[in-house]
Design a protein around this motif. Structure first.
Motif, mmCIF file in Angstrom:
data_model
loop_
_atom_site.group_PDB
_atom_site.id
_atom_site.type_symbol
_atom_site.label_atom_id
_atom_site.label_comp_id
_atom_site.label_asym_id
_atom_site.label_seq_id
_atom_site.Cartn_x
_atom_site.Cartn_y
_atom_site.Cartn_z
ATOM 1 N N MET A 82 -36.575 21.781 36.223
ATOM 2 C CA MET A 82 -37.400 23.422 37.352
ATOM 3 C C MET A 82 -37.314 24.220 36.894
ATOM 4 O O MET A 82 -37.932 25.151 36.490
ATOM 5 N N ASP A 83 -36.673 24.280 35.178
ATOM 6 C CA ASP A 83 -36.765 25.517 34.632
ATOM 7 C C ASP A 83 -37.735 25.445 33.796
ATOM 8 O O ASP A 83 -38.467 26.194 33.452
ATOM 9 N N THR A 84 -37.598 23.473 33.515
ATOM 10 C CA THR A 84 -39.375 23.827 32.140
ATOM 11 C C THR A 84 -40.553 24.042 33.325
ATOM 12 O O THR A 84 -41.570 24.509 32.700
ATOM 13 N N PHE A 85 -40.384 23.846 34.660
ATOM 14 C CA PHE A 85 -41.421 23.721 35.174
ATOM 15 C C PHE A 85 -41.848 25.320 35.489
ATOM 16 O O PHE A 85 -42.927 26.000 35.688
ATOM 17 N N ILE A 132 -40.552 27.789 43.695
ATOM 18 C CA ILE A 132 -40.960 26.438 42.879
ATOM 19 C C ILE A 132 -41.275 25.549 42.909
ATOM 20 O O ILE A 132 -42.578 24.109 43.057
ATOM 21 N N GLU A 133 -40.404 25.272 44.557
ATOM 22 C CA GLU A 133 -40.825 24.023 45.406
ATOM 23 C C GLU A 133 -42.153 24.253 46.383
ATOM 24 O O GLU A 133 -42.827 23.387 46.327
ATOM 25 N N LYS A 134 -42.550 25.148 46.160
ATOM 26 C CA LYS A 134 -43.562 25.920 46.754
ATOM 27 C C LYS A 134 -44.890 25.431 46.190
ATOM 28 O O LYS A 134 -45.778 24.222 46.035
ATOM 29 N N ALA A 135 -44.921 25.390 44.615
ATOM 30 C CA ALA A 135 -45.874 25.759 43.556
ATOM 31 C C ALA A 135 -45.743 23.488 43.578
ATOM 32 O O ALA A 135 -46.910 22.975 43.113
ATOM 33 N N LEU A 136 -44.486 23.062 43.173
ATOM 34 C CA LEU A 136 -45.347 21.443 43.354
ATOM 35 C C LEU A 136 -45.291 21.509 44.569
ATOM 36 O O LEU A 136 -46.411 19.820 44.266
ATOM 37 N N TYR A 137 -44.947 21.195 45.830
ATOM 38 C CA TYR A 137 -45.865 20.869 46.812
ATOM 39 C C TYR A 137 -47.665 21.155 46.647
ATOM 40 O O TYR A 137 -47.958 20.536 47.334
ATOM 41 N N GLN A 152 -37.169 21.737 54.223
ATOM 42 C CA GLN A 152 -38.475 21.115 53.798
ATOM 43 C C GLN A 152 -38.831 20.712 52.204
ATOM 44 O O GLN A 152 -38.947 21.980 51.260
ATOM 45 N N TYR A 153 -37.694 19.947 51.816
ATOM 46 C CA TYR A 153 -37.442 19.190 50.747
ATOM 47 C C TYR A 153 -38.562 18.418 49.939
ATOM 48 O O TYR A 153 -39.193 17.467 51.030
ATOM 49 N N PRO A 154 -39.673 19.053 49.605
ATOM 50 C CA PRO A 154 -40.319 18.223 48.668
ATOM 51 C C PRO A 154 -39.940 17.175 47.898
ATOM 52 O O PRO A 154 -40.294 17.258 46.408
ATOM 53 N N ILE A 155 -39.585 15.920 48.600
ATOM 54 C CA ILE A 155 -38.941 14.729 47.527
ATOM 55 C C ILE A 155 -40.098 14.374 46.670
ATOM 56 O O ILE A 155 -39.739 14.001 45.553
ATOM 57 N N GLU A 156 -41.297 14.176 47.470
ATOM 58 C CA GLU A 156 -42.404 13.034 46.588
ATOM 59 C C GLU A 156 -42.722 13.745 45.488
ATOM 60 O O GLU A 156 -43.508 13.979 44.312
ATOM 61 N N ALA A 157 -42.407 15.502 45.675
ATOM 62 C CA ALA A 157 -43.111 16.102 44.358
ATOM 63 C C ALA A 157 -42.656 16.108 43.555
ATOM 64 O O ALA A 157 -42.843 15.716 42.155
ATOM 65 N N TYR A 158 -40.844 16.476 43.837
ATOM 66 C CA TYR A 158 -40.039 16.064 42.701
ATOM 67 C C TYR A 158 -40.471 14.933 41.437
ATOM 68 O O TYR A 158 -39.920 14.547 40.251
ATOM 69 N N ASN A 159 -39.986 13.827 42.821
ATOM 70 C CA ASN A 159 -40.364 12.135 42.110
ATOM 71 C C ASN A 159 -41.683 12.644 40.665
ATOM 72 O O ASN A 159 -41.756 11.728 40.063
ATOM 73 N N MET A 160 -42.955 12.952 41.771
ATOM 74 C CA MET A 160 -43.443 12.565 41.353
ATOM 75 C C MET A 160 -44.246 13.474 39.601
ATOM 76 O O MET A 160 -44.529 13.349 38.540
ATOM 77 N N LEU A 161 -43.119 14.696 39.156
ATOM 78 C CA LEU A 161 -42.388 15.727 38.452
ATOM 79 C C LEU A 161 -42.023 14.701 38.098
ATOM 80 O O LEU A 161 -42.614 14.472 36.102
ATOM 81 N N LEU A 162 -41.432 13.870 37.656
ATOM 82 C CA LEU A 162 -40.625 13.654 36.775
ATOM 83 C C LEU A 162 -41.008 12.558 36.521
ATOM 84 O O LEU A 162 -40.906 11.898 35.041
ATOM 85 N N LYS A 163 -41.841 12.059 37.378
ATOM 86 C CA LYS A 163 -42.786 10.791 36.672
ATOM 87 C C LYS A 163 -44.122 11.391 35.604
ATOM 88 O O LYS A 163 -44.018 10.625 34.520
ATOM 89 N N ARG A 164 -44.317 11.967 36.102
ATOM 90 C CA ARG A 164 -44.982 12.756 35.215
ATOM 91 C C ARG A 164 -44.753 13.062 33.490
ATOM 92 O O ARG A 164 -45.129 13.384 32.547
#
Length: 226
Positions: A82-85, A132-137, A152-164
Motif C-alpha cells: 500500500m505504501d508503494t502504491f 488507496i482502495e478507491k484508487a485501486l478499484y 467495501q473491500y476491493p479484494i480482487e483489485a488487491y490481488n491484481m496489484l500483487l500480480k502486477r
C-alpha cells in the motif's frame, strides 16, 4: 489497529508449524517489496509475546509461533504494498475527509481507554486507506466484498496489484511458505460479494450515514450478494 489488520487476522488460514532458530530468524528474507526486504526477524514475536499468545489460544508455542508469523507477514507486506502504491500515485490524506472522520468518530476514539493514538493520527490513517482502495478499484475494478470491518473491500483489485508487482519485479517472494500464506488471502473464489451496481467509491462508507458494527451487520449483509 486498522480495519485491514483485523480483516487479515480473521481470514488468514493457518497450516503447518514453523520452527526456526534465533540466528536463522535474524537472517532469512521472506520477501522484497520496492527493494525493501521483509525479514523473518521482522515478524517474529518476543518470548513473552509467544508465551502470552500460546496461553491465550491454548495451543502449543510451536503453533502460536506459526500463527503470529503468518498474520504479521500478511499485515506487514500489504502495508508495504500500500505504501508503494500510494507513493507511485502520490496519494495523501484529504484534509476534508480527515476532518469529517475526526468529527464523526472523535468522541468514540477519545473515550476508548485502550487507544494510545490521537484522533488525528487515526483519521489520517483511515482516510489514506480509503483513498488507496478507491484508487485501486478505479484502476483495476474487479470483485468487491463485504467484511465486518470494511463494507467495501476491493479484494480482487488487491490481488491484481500483487500480480502486477510480482510480474514487474516490484514484489519478489523469497519463501514459498509465506508466498502461499499471502496468496490464499486474496485468491478467488470470493464470499460475500457485493453486486456491481451497489459498489460506489464516491465517498467513504463512514460518510454514508451508517456505521457498520456488530449491531447492524445483519442488516448490512442483506444488501450484499453472497
Amino acid at each position: 489497529m486498522s480495519h485491514f489488520q483485523v480483516f487479515i487476522k480473521s481470514i488468514v488460514f493457518i497450516a503447518g508449524c514453523l520452527v526456526f532458530s534465533t540466528a536463522w530468524a535474524q537472517e532469512k528474507t521472506l520477501a522484497v517489496i520496492d527493494e525493501k526486504p521483509l525479514m523473518l526477524s521482522d515478524i517474529s514475536p518476543t518470548k513473552a509475546e509467544l508465551t502470552e499468545t500460546a496461553e491465550a489460544m491454548q495451543v502449543s508455542r510451536q503453533l502460536a509461533l506459526s500463527r503470529i508469523r503468518h498474520n504479521r507477514f500478511a499485515e506487514q507486506l500489504i502495508d508495504k504494498v500500500m505504501d508503494t502504491f500510494a507513493k507511485q500515485r502520490q496519494i495523501q490524506p484529504d484534509d476534508t475527509l480527515v476532518d469529517a472522520f475526526a468529527s464523526r468518530f472523535g468522541d468514540q476514539l477519545n473515550a476508548n481507554a485502550e487507544n494510545s493514538r490521537s484522533v488525528k493520527e487515526i483519521a489520517n490513517e483511515q482516510v489514506r486507506i480509503w483513498q488507496i482502495e478507491k484508487a485501486l478499484y478505479d484502476e483495476f475494478g474487479g470483485t468487491v466484498i463485504f467484511t465486518q470491518q470494511n463494507p467495501q473491500y476491493p479484494i480482487e483489485a488487491y490481488n491484481m496489484l500483487l500480480k502486477r508487482y510480482e510480474e514487474t519485479g516490484v514484489l519478489v517472494f523469497k519463501s514459498k511458505e509465506y508466498e502461499s500464506v499471502l496468496k490464499r488471502i486474496f485468491a478467488p473464489p470470493y464470499e460475500m460479494k457485493i453486486a456491481p451496481e451497489q459498489i460506489s467509491f464516491v465517498k467513504p462508507w463512514w460518510a454514508e450515514g451508517q456505521i457498520i458494527d456488530s449491531a447492524s451487520s445483519g442488516e448490512a449483509k442483506s444488501e450484499v450478494e453472497k
